[in-house]
Write an enzyme that holds these catalytic residues in place. Structure first.
Site, short mmCIF file in Angstrom:
data_model
loop_
_atom_site.label_atom_id
_atom_site.label_comp_id
_atom_site.label_asym_id
_atom_site.label_seq_id
_atom_site.Cartn_x
_atom_site.Cartn_y
_atom_site.Cartn_z
N ASP A 72 0.87 -1.17 0.00
CA ASP A 72 0.00 0.00 0.00
C ASP A 72 0.91 1.23 0.00
O ASP A 72 1.81 1.33 0.84
CB ASP A 72 -0.88 -0.02 1.26
CG ASP A 72 -2.25 0.56 1.01
OD1 ASP A 72 -2.32 1.67 0.46
OD2 ASP A 72 -3.25 -0.06 1.41
N ASP B 158 -3.00 4.73 -2.37
CA ASP B 158 -4.05 5.32 -1.57
C ASP B 158 -4.49 6.69 -2.12
O ASP B 158 -3.63 7.54 -2.39
CB ASP B 158 -3.50 5.49 -0.14
CG ASP B 158 -4.57 5.81 0.86
OD1 ASP B 158 -5.52 5.03 0.99
OD2 ASP B 158 -4.44 6.87 1.54
N GLU C 141 -6.36 3.98 -5.97
CA GLU C 141 -7.64 4.21 -5.30
C GLU C 141 -8.11 5.62 -5.69
O GLU C 141 -7.40 6.60 -5.44
CB GLU C 141 -7.49 4.11 -3.79
CG GLU C 141 -8.86 4.15 -3.11
CD GLU C 141 -8.82 4.62 -1.66
OE1 GLU C 141 -9.76 4.31 -0.90
OE2 GLU C 141 -7.87 5.33 -1.27
N HIS D 21 -11.25 -2.87 3.49
CA HIS D 21 -11.15 -2.42 4.89
C HIS D 21 -11.91 -1.13 5.17
O HIS D 21 -11.98 -0.70 6.32
CB HIS D 21 -9.67 -2.23 5.24
CG HIS D 21 -9.06 -1.12 4.43
ND1 HIS D 21 -8.88 -1.20 3.06
CD2 HIS D 21 -8.64 0.12 4.77
CE1 HIS D 21 -8.37 -0.08 2.60
NE2 HIS D 21 -8.21 0.74 3.63
N ASP D 22 -12.44 -0.49 4.13
CA ASP D 22 -13.21 0.75 4.32
C ASP D 22 -14.71 0.54 4.15
O ASP D 22 -15.47 1.52 4.16
CB ASP D 22 -12.78 1.81 3.29
CG ASP D 22 -11.37 2.30 3.50
OD1 ASP D 22 -10.90 2.32 4.66
OD2 ASP D 22 -10.72 2.67 2.51
C1 GLC Z 1 -8.05 5.49 1.90
C2 GLC Z 1 -7.88 4.30 2.80
C3 GLC Z 1 -8.53 4.57 4.11
C4 GLC Z 1 -7.86 5.77 4.72
C5 GLC Z 1 -7.84 6.96 3.77
C6 GLC Z 1 -6.85 7.98 4.21
O1 GLC Z 1 -9.37 5.71 1.56
O2 GLC Z 1 -8.34 3.14 2.18
O3 GLC Z 1 -8.51 3.48 4.98
O4 GLC Z 1 -8.50 6.13 5.91
O5 GLC Z 1 -7.46 6.61 2.47
O6 GLC Z 1 -5.54 7.52 4.01
#
Ligand code: GLC
Ligand code: CA
Length: 556
Positions: free
Chosen positions: A99, A200, A255, A331-332
Site C-alpha cells: 500500500d 491510496d 484508489e 477495509h473501508d
Molecule cells: C483510503 C484508505 C482509508 C484511509 C484513507 C486515508 O481511503 O483506504 O482506509 O482512511 O485513504 O488515508
C-alpha cells in the site's frame, strides 16, 4: 485485442495485517502470522496479495498515517521478517502489492516535524502551508474525518492542509523534491522485489491552483470534488511511471474516490502508461443519506437496478479501453454478504456464493477481502464504545452531539450498517479461543459468530463458501472468456435478477443471480447442450431461480 498482462490474469487477496493472524500472542496480527497462512491462500488459488500499510505509524488511521516509509511498524515485525515473508510469497508462486500512501504522511514523520518548525528549512515546502485569512483558515474545505481541513501551527503562524485527520498532513506534490522523495520510497520497495502498489487516494495529489473555496455549504463531498483529479495528476503519474514504475514489472492500482470511467481511461487506459487499474467508488456509494449532511451514514438497502447500473456502466465503458478492478468490500466498507446479500443464517452461504458468481465472472481483476471467502458478516455492534475507527467515532460525535442532526440510536443503526469497523474484526480461523486469531485478547473484538463461520469448518466442508471461491478462481484461470470476454448487460430494469453475458471468440457465458429471498422465473434461452459452469444449488431447475440462486452457463 488486448495483450494480456499478469495483472489481468490475477486474483488478488487483500490482507488487513492487524486483523489477519497474530503469531506472537500480543493480540495484534503480524508479518510472521501472514507467512504461516500462505498455504491457505495458495489453496484458495490466489495469485497476488495486497497488504494494507505495514510501515511505522502512530496508527491514528490504522497505518494510513505513515511516520517512516522505510521501516516496518514494530507491532508487525521487522524488515527481516518482511524479507522472509516476501521470499515465502514468491516461493509459493504468488506476488505482493504494497500500500503506497503518499497523498499524506503522519504528522509524526520527520519531514513534517521539520516542516512545522519554520518557514525556511529544507522541508519547509514539503507540505501545503498557507497564511491565515482574516485570522482564520485559508479556505472552507472540510476534512474527511471531521472538522476543517486546516490546522494552525504556531511556529510558522500558518495553517497546513489535511484532507483527512489532522495527523495526516497532505504532501505538496507541486514541490519536485517531494516527488523525488516519493519515487525513492517506491524504488526502495521495488528493489526488495515487491510486485507493485495499491496507491491510496492517488487522485487527490494534485490540488487545484489557488485552493478555491467550495461553493455553498462546504461538505467533505464537495471538498473532494474540487480536489479530485487535479490538473497535474496525469503529469505526476506519468512522471512516476517514466522515472520508476516502467523500470519494473509491476501491477498498480490507484484508489480514486469519485472517479468516472472517463477518468479511469485517462489514468489507466491500456495505452496511457500511468496505472493499470483504479478502485472506483460508484457501487459502494449507492445508498447515501437523502439528507446530504449525513453523508454516507444510512441504513437503507441498495436497489439492485442501481447496483447494476453502476457496475455495468464500468464494464461497458472500460471494455477494450482500460481495465476494471472488481471488488465488493475492503477495509473501508461493510462486509459484502451483509451489504449486498443477506447475512441471515438461513441465507448467508447461498448469498455469499451468489455475490461471488456475480462479480468473479465480470471483466477485470477480482479482489477478495480477507474473510469474504468465508462469507464473514458485519459484526452488528450496538454501542458507540464498541467502535474503534476514527471515522465512525468522529461522525457520531459530530452528527449526534455537536450538530444534533440525528438521534444517537439512529446513528448507531447507521454505524452498524456501514462502519468500516465491520471489516476490521479479526479473521475467523477456527472455533477455538479468539477464533484462532490469537491466544490473548485481540486488539479488536472478534465477531461472536466465529463459532459457526470460520476457516477450519469451511475447509472441512466441500459445500462451503471457501471451496466455492476456490472454484470461481479456478474457472477464471481456466477460461480466457472469463478474463477477457466482452460484457453484455441483460435486463437492466430487472430489480430481482442480475444477469449478463460475456462473449469471446465465438463463445458466450450467461450469468444469472437472484438477489432476492424468493423464487423467480427467468427465461434466457438455456438449452440442454449448454454447459453449467457453476451453481450454488446442487440441482438445476432451468428457468426457475430459487432464493439467492446464482449460476453460469457456457454456450460453445
Ligand atoms: C483510503 C484508505 C482509508 C484511509 C484513507 C486515508 O481511503 O483506504 O482506509 O482512511 O485513504 O488515508
Ligand atoms: Ca502479534
Amino acid at each position: 485485442m488486448i495483450n494480456s498482462k499478469w495483472f489481468q490474469d490475477s486474483v488478488v487477496y487483500q490482507i488487513y495485517p492487524m486483523s489477519f493472524q497474530d503469531s506472537n500472542n500480543d493480540g495484534i496480527g503480524d508479518l510472521n502470522g501472514i507467512a504461516q497462512r500462505l498455504p491457505y491462500l495458495k489453496k484458495l488459488g490466489i495469485d497476488v496479495i495486497w497488504l494494507n500499510p505495514i510501515y511505522k505509524s502512530p496508527n491514528k488511521d490504522n497505518g494510513y498515517d505513515i511516520a517512516d516509509y522505510q521501516n516496518i511498524n514494530p507491532e508487525y515485525g521487522t524488515l527481516a521478517d518482511f524479507d522472509n515473508l516476501l521470499k515465502a510469497i514468491h516461493q509459493h508462486g504468488m506476488k505482493l502489492l504494497m500500500d503506497l500512501v503518499v497523498n499524506h504522511t503522519s504528522d509524526q514523520h520527520d519531514w513534517f516535524k521539520k516542516s512545522a518548525q519554520s518557514r525556511n528549512n529544507e522541508y519547509a515546502d514539503y507540505y501545503i502551508w498557507r497564511d491565515p485569512v482574516a485570522g482564520r483558515e485559508p479556505n472552507n474545505w472540510r476534512a474527511a474525518f471531521g472538522g476543517s481541513a486546516w490546522t494552525y501551527v504556531h511556529e510558522r503562524d500558518q495553517y497546513y492542509l489535511h484532507l483527512f485527520a489532522p495527523g495526516q498532513p497532505d504532501l505538496n506534490w507541486e514541490n519536485p523534491t517531494v516527488r523525488q522523495s516519493v519515487f525513492n520510497i517506491e524504488r526502495f520497495w521495488l528493489d526488495k522485489g515487491v510486485d507493485g502498489f495499491r496507491m491510496d487516494v492517488i487522485n487527490l495529489i494534485s490540488k487545484p491552483a489557488g485552493l478555491p473555496n467550495v461553493q455553498g455549504t462546504p461538505t467533505v463531498g464537495k471538498t473532494f470534488e474540487i480536489v479530485a483529479d487535479g490538473h497535474r495528476l496525469n503529469e505526476f503519474l506519468k512522471q512516476m511511471n517514466d522515472e520508476v514504475l516502467s523500470h519494473y514489472d509491476v501491477m498498480t492500482v490507484g484508489e480514486m474516490p469519485g472517479s468516472t470511467p472517463e477518468d479511469a481511461i485517462k489514468y489507466t487506459g491500456l495505452q496511457s502508461h500511468e496505472l493499470n487499474m483504479v478502485f472506483q467508488f460508484e457501487h459502494v456509494s449507492l445508498s447515501p443519506n437523502p439528507d446530504t449532511r449525513l453523508d454516507k451514514w444510512n441504513d437503507k438497502p441498495i436497489k439492485l437496478v442501481e447496483l447494476k447500473r453502476a457496475l455495468n456502466h464500468w464494464q461497458k465503458e472500460l471494455d477494450g479501453q482500460g481495465w476494471n478492478s472488481l471488488y465488493w468490500n475492503n477495509h473501508d466498507q461493510p462486509r459484502a454478504v451483509s451489504r449486498f446479500g443477506n447475512d441471515d443464517p438461513q441465507y448467508r452461504v447461498r448469498a455469499a456464493k451468489m455475490l461471488g458468481v456475480t462479480l468473479h465472472l465480470m471483466q477485470g481483476t477480482p479482489f477478495v477481502f480477507e474473510g469474504e471467502e468465508l462469507g464473514m458478516t458485519n459484526v452488528h455492534f450496538t454501542k458507540l464504545e464498541q467502535y474503534e475507527d476514527l471515522e465512525s467515532i468522529n461522525a457520531y460525535h459530530e452528527l449526534v452531539e455537536e450538530k444534533g442532526l440525528v438521534e444517537g440510536s439512529t446513528m448507531l443503526k447507521y454505524l452498524a450498517n456501514v462502519s468500516r469497523d465491520n471489516a476490521r474484526t479479526p479473521m475467523q480461523w477456527s472455533a477455538k479461543v479468539n477464533a484462532g486469531f490469537s491466544q490473548v485478547k485481540p486488539w479488536y473484538a472478534v465477531n461472536p459468530n466465529y463459532q459457526e463461520i470460520n476457516a477450519a469448518a469451511e475447509l472441512a466442508d466441500n459445500t462451503s463458501v471457501f471451496y466455492f471461491y476456490q472454484k470461481l478462481i479456478q474457472l477464471r484461470h481456466d477460461h480466457e472468456i472469463i478474463r477477457y470476454g466482452t460484457f453484455v448487460e441483460l435486463d437492466p430494469q430487472d430489480n430481482e435478477v442480475y444477469a449478463y453475458k460475456r462473449n469471446y471468440k465465438g463463445k458466450t457465458i450467461l450469468v444469472m443471480s437472484n438477489f432476492t429471498d424468493k423464487s423467480v422465473n427467468r427465461d434466457y434461452g438455456i438449452k440442454q447442450e449448454n454447459k453449467l459452469l457453476i451453481s450454488n444449488y446442487t440441482d438445476d431447475q432451468g428457468t426457475k431461480l430459487r432464493p439467492y440462486e446464482a449460476k453460469a452457463y457456457l454456450f460453445e
